[in-house]
Design an enzyme around this catalytic site. Structure first.
Site, PDB file in Angstrom:
ATOM      1  N   ASP A   1       0.853  -1.180   0.000  1.00 37.61           N
ATOM      2  CA  ASP A   1       0.000   0.000   0.000  1.00 37.61           C
ATOM      3  C   ASP A   1       0.893   1.236   0.000  1.00 37.61           C
ATOM      4  OD1 ASP A   1      -2.655   1.258   0.423  1.00 37.61           O
ATOM      5  OD2 ASP A   1      -3.127  -0.676   1.341  1.00 37.61           O
TER       6      ASP A   1
ATOM      7  N   ASP B   1      -3.267   4.424  -2.295  1.00 34.16           N
ATOM      8  CA  ASP B   1      -4.406   4.770  -1.442  1.00 34.16           C
ATOM      9  C   ASP B   1      -4.946   6.168  -1.738  1.00 34.16           C
ATOM     10  OD1 ASP B   1      -5.928   4.112   1.132  1.00 34.16           O
ATOM     11  OD2 ASP B   1      -5.057   6.061   1.622  1.00 34.16           O
TER      12      ASP B   1
ATOM     13  N   GLU C   1      -6.530   3.512  -6.029  1.00 30.42           N
ATOM     14  CA  GLU C   1      -7.849   3.471  -5.410  1.00 30.42           C
ATOM     15  C   GLU C   1      -8.619   4.677  -5.926  1.00 30.42           C
ATOM     16  OE1 GLU C   1      -9.973   3.254  -1.065  1.00 30.42           O
ATOM     17  OE2 GLU C   1      -8.344   4.662  -1.355  1.00 30.42           O
TER      18      GLU C   1
ATOM     19  N   HIS D   1     -11.077  -4.366   2.769  1.00 34.51           N
ATOM     20  CA  HIS D   1     -11.052  -4.044   4.200  1.00 34.51           C
ATOM     21  C   HIS D   1     -11.928  -2.840   4.549  1.00 34.51           C
ATOM     22  CE1 HIS D   1      -8.399  -1.273   2.290  1.00 34.51           C
ATOM     23  NE2 HIS D   1      -8.341  -0.548   3.403  1.00 34.51           N
ATOM     24  N   ASP D   2     -12.501  -2.173   3.555  1.00 38.23           N
ATOM     25  CA  ASP D   2     -13.391  -1.027   3.812  1.00 38.23           C
ATOM     26  C   ASP D   2     -14.847  -1.397   3.615  1.00 38.23           C
ATOM     27  OD1 ASP D   2     -11.236   0.679   4.265  1.00 38.23           O
ATOM     28  OD2 ASP D   2     -11.119   1.282   2.168  1.00 38.23           O
TER      29      ASP D   2
HETATM   30  C1  NOJ Z   1      -8.682   4.182   1.828  1.00 37.17           C
HETATM   31  C2  NOJ Z   1      -8.330   2.970   2.646  1.00 37.17           C
HETATM   32  O1  NOJ Z   1      -8.717   1.813   1.946  1.00 37.17           O
HETATM   33  C3  NOJ Z   1      -9.023   3.133   3.979  1.00 37.17           C
HETATM   34  O2  NOJ Z   1      -8.941   1.963   4.757  1.00 37.17           O
HETATM   35  C4  NOJ Z   1      -8.421   4.312   4.679  1.00 37.17           C
HETATM   36  O3  NOJ Z   1      -9.146   4.546   5.867  1.00 37.17           O
HETATM   37  C5  NOJ Z   1      -8.489   5.578   3.822  1.00 37.17           C
HETATM   38  N1  NOJ Z   1      -8.101   5.334   2.453  1.00 37.17           N
HETATM   39  C6  NOJ Z   1      -7.571   6.623   4.363  1.00 37.17           C
HETATM   40  O4  NOJ Z   1      -6.235   6.258   4.130  1.00 37.17           O
END
Ligand code: NOJ
Ligand code: CA
Length: 601
Positions: free
Chosen positions: A151, A253, A307, A374-375
């Site tokens: 990441d 990210d 992302e 994970h989100d």
């Molecule tokens: C996206 C990430 O996937 C997430 O887990 C994170 O909280 C935010 N970006 C901030 O870095």
């Protein structure tokens, strides 16, 4: 209810989804089979990336396994997963046949946002181990033909990073311009929305220099100033540091947010629904990406994935059009976003979104495919059916889908077992900064707690962060200590050890689907054609490359469904993949609940 709490939970947790006359084909074996092997033994497929190291575009053929280090395997009993724990499980990863592992952040961090708040980009978080552990892990992966993607979190750092500590101490610090400041003498800064902030305010007043700093995530995640060439060079050097160690790429990210107009023009009406679009594609975003490509990426044969994919297909192309020399692929939020904030979703919406995005890259560029990360909540709880009788077939169906679409599949750790959303009993069980801070706001402003907890139970990011379920012993074999977040109580039956033994398990189906993808390039590159678009229960499509053509039929429902084969489509042979022991065919396929089949045409 106060405005902010009438929130669409999606925004908060997003950041953050055979023809007439054909002889009946019925397999008599009790277990599922594949034509590829004819048997249902859990033999490991070859790693998808092995042998491709020097091949340009290897990242199209690989399958990425997203591994959440905090929750994978604890090696020292402190309740937190770590690098040595991952080392212990490398043969498991190889047995899956995945070509690449993407590790969520493992850098030094005070963990306000589980590693997405980095205090030193060149150090390993002590909880996770040492640099020597990292080097051993990378070596162990490469020895097994598995690539490693890290990441890269550079929209923001931690407020505990040395840069920020210096920057906040004095207006004349050499690091001051690494961040965004608004001097208090200019009055209140133009409103900016923050997704994790307790007050949803992205400006935090900082007394030592009588200024506000910008943080579009939590106040412990100050935004880095990409307008500053020195900061950009720091990022290039950080990237080189890891690439020179031999890693195989970066997941970038929140990259769509990095570019900002330092004048901070007013953005009236900014809120939780529209902030992502408003922050997207700021000035010079693509200049920054081109610079990264020129200075760093073009010197390495690596995978890059951003992302965020812009606000529309045209913007998505800008990231990944090979002629532009920026990145390899992006992932968008529309797929995992289907049905977010509601209790149900429409299959026709899922079809529309995946078909639209496939068409965007049909001629140029490439996409990343995912149904969970994970989100997000667990994919089987969101897009499948996690009731005990349907959990396994629907998880197998979803894995079949991911592994038979065009693009690079990103499989989230635990989804190969069909892990489900967990059970949380109140706010104390949640760990996520987004959940906890939003709860604080709810307490301050009042609001409907029941609705809030209902939303969390369904969509909290913690659902996908519970420990990996290795076996039926205490804490699912994840730790001998107290896990940092509660283990899903269903580990007693849903676990790797049990599934490994069972040839009809979700896990062994996943391995078969992986092997199928590796054996049939049509599943990687073949043209995708949606069939029966309006059918609310069946998702069917063909993949075609030259003379090779396969049909994928997925019954997205807990009922038996008949599906009439479109004229001209004739299956040949036994199914290449089937999550039930048999498939009854004729002019109509008689599909079992959540049945998923891949047949050759
Ligand atoms: C996206 C990430 O996937 C997430 O887990 C994170 O909280 C935010 N970006 C901030 O870095
Ligand atoms: Ca540990």
């Amino acid at each position: 209810m106060p405005f902010l709490l009438r929130m669409n939970l999606r925004a908060t947790f997003l950041i953050c989804c055979l023809a007439g006359g054909v002889a009946a084909c019925s397999q008599s074996a009790k277990q599922e089979t594949t034509a590829a092997t004819g048997v249902s033994t859990p033999t490991p497929p070859a790693a998808a990336g092995s042998g491709l190291a020097k091949k340009a575009g290897w990242w199209k053929e690989t399958v990425v396994y997203q591994l959440y280090p905090r929750s994978f395997q604890d090696s020292n009993g402190d309740g937190v997963g770590d690098l040595k724990g991952i080392m212990q499980r490398l043969d498991y990863l190889k047995s899956l046949g995945v070509g690449t592992v993407w590790l969520n952040p493992i850098y030094a961090s005070p963990n306000d946002d589980n590693g997405y708040d980095i205090s030193d980009y060149r150090q390993i978080m002590p909880e996770f181990g040492t640099m020597a552990d990292f080097d051993a892990l990378l070596k162990g992966m490469h020895q097994r033909g598995i690539k490693l993607v890290m990441d890269l979190v550079v929209n923001h750092s931690s407020d505990e990073h040395e840069w920020f500590k210096s920057a906040r101490a004095s207006r004349t610090s050499p690091y001051r311009d690494y961040y965004y400041w608004w001097p208090a003498e200019k009055g209140t800064p133009p409103a900016r929305y923050s997704t994790f902030d307790v007050k949803k305010d992205a400006w935090q007043y900082d007394a030592p220099t009588k200024s506000y700093y910008l943080h579009i995530f939590s106040k412990k995640q100050p935004d880095l100033n990409w307008n500053n060439p020195k900061l950009r060079q720091e990022v290039h050097n950080i990237m080189r540091f890891w690439l020179d160690k031999g890693i195989d790429g970066f997941r970038m990210d929140a990259f769509q947010f990095v570019a900002k107009d330092p004048a901070f023009p007013p953005m009236p009406g900014l809120n939780e629904q529209n902030f992502a679009n408003a922050y997207n594609h700021g000035p010079h975003l693509h200049d920054y990406l081109k610079e990264i490509n020129r200075e760093v990426l073009s010197h390495y044969n690596v995978l890059t994935v951003a992302e965020g994919a812009g606000r529309n297909l045209t913007e998505a192309h800008l990231f990944v059009d090979p002629a532009r020399q920026e990145l390899d692929m992006t992932y968008h939020f529309e797929g995992t976003g289907v049905g977010s904030g509601t209790d149900t979703y429409k299959l026709t919406d899922l079809k529309r979104v995946f078909t639209k995005w496939d068409s965007a890259f049909a001629r140029q560029g490439w996409q990343a495919l995912d149904l969970g990360n994970h989100d997000q909540p667990r994919m089987v709880s969101k897009f499948g059916d996690d009731r005990p009788q349907f959990r396994a077939p629907s998880a197998k169906l979803l894995n079949t889908f991911l592994l038979t679409m065009r693009g690079t599949p990103y499989c989230y750790s635990g989804d190969e077992l069909g892990m489900t959303n967990s059970k949380f009993n109140g706010i104390a069980d949640y760990r996520d900064v987004a959940a906890r801070n939003t709860y604080q706001l709810l307490q301050q402003q009042g609001g409907n707690e029941a609705a809030f907890f209902h939303g969390l139970a369904r969509f909290s990011r913690d659902n996908s962060r519970t420990p990996f379920q290795w076996n039926a012993t205490k804490n699912a074999g994840f730790t001998t200590g107290t896990p940092w977040i509660g283990v899903n109580p269903n580990y007693v039956t849903v676990n790797e050890a049990a599934e490994n033994q069972d040839s009809a398990s979700v896990l062994n189906h996943f391995r078969r689907a992986m092997r199928l993808r590796q054996q049939h390039p049509v599943l990687v590159y073949g043209q995708y054609q949606l069939l029966d678009r309006a059918n609310p229960h069946i998702y069917a499509y063909t993949r075609t490359q030259g003379t090779e053509k396969v049909l994928v039929v997925l019954n997205f429902s807990p009922e038996k469904r008949d599906w009439a084969l479109p004229p001209g489509l004739k299956p040949t042979g036994v199914p290449l993949l089937n999550n039930y022991p048999a498939l009854a065919t004729g002019p109509t396929l008689a599909l079992e609940p959540w049945q998923a089949v891949v047949v050759r045409l």
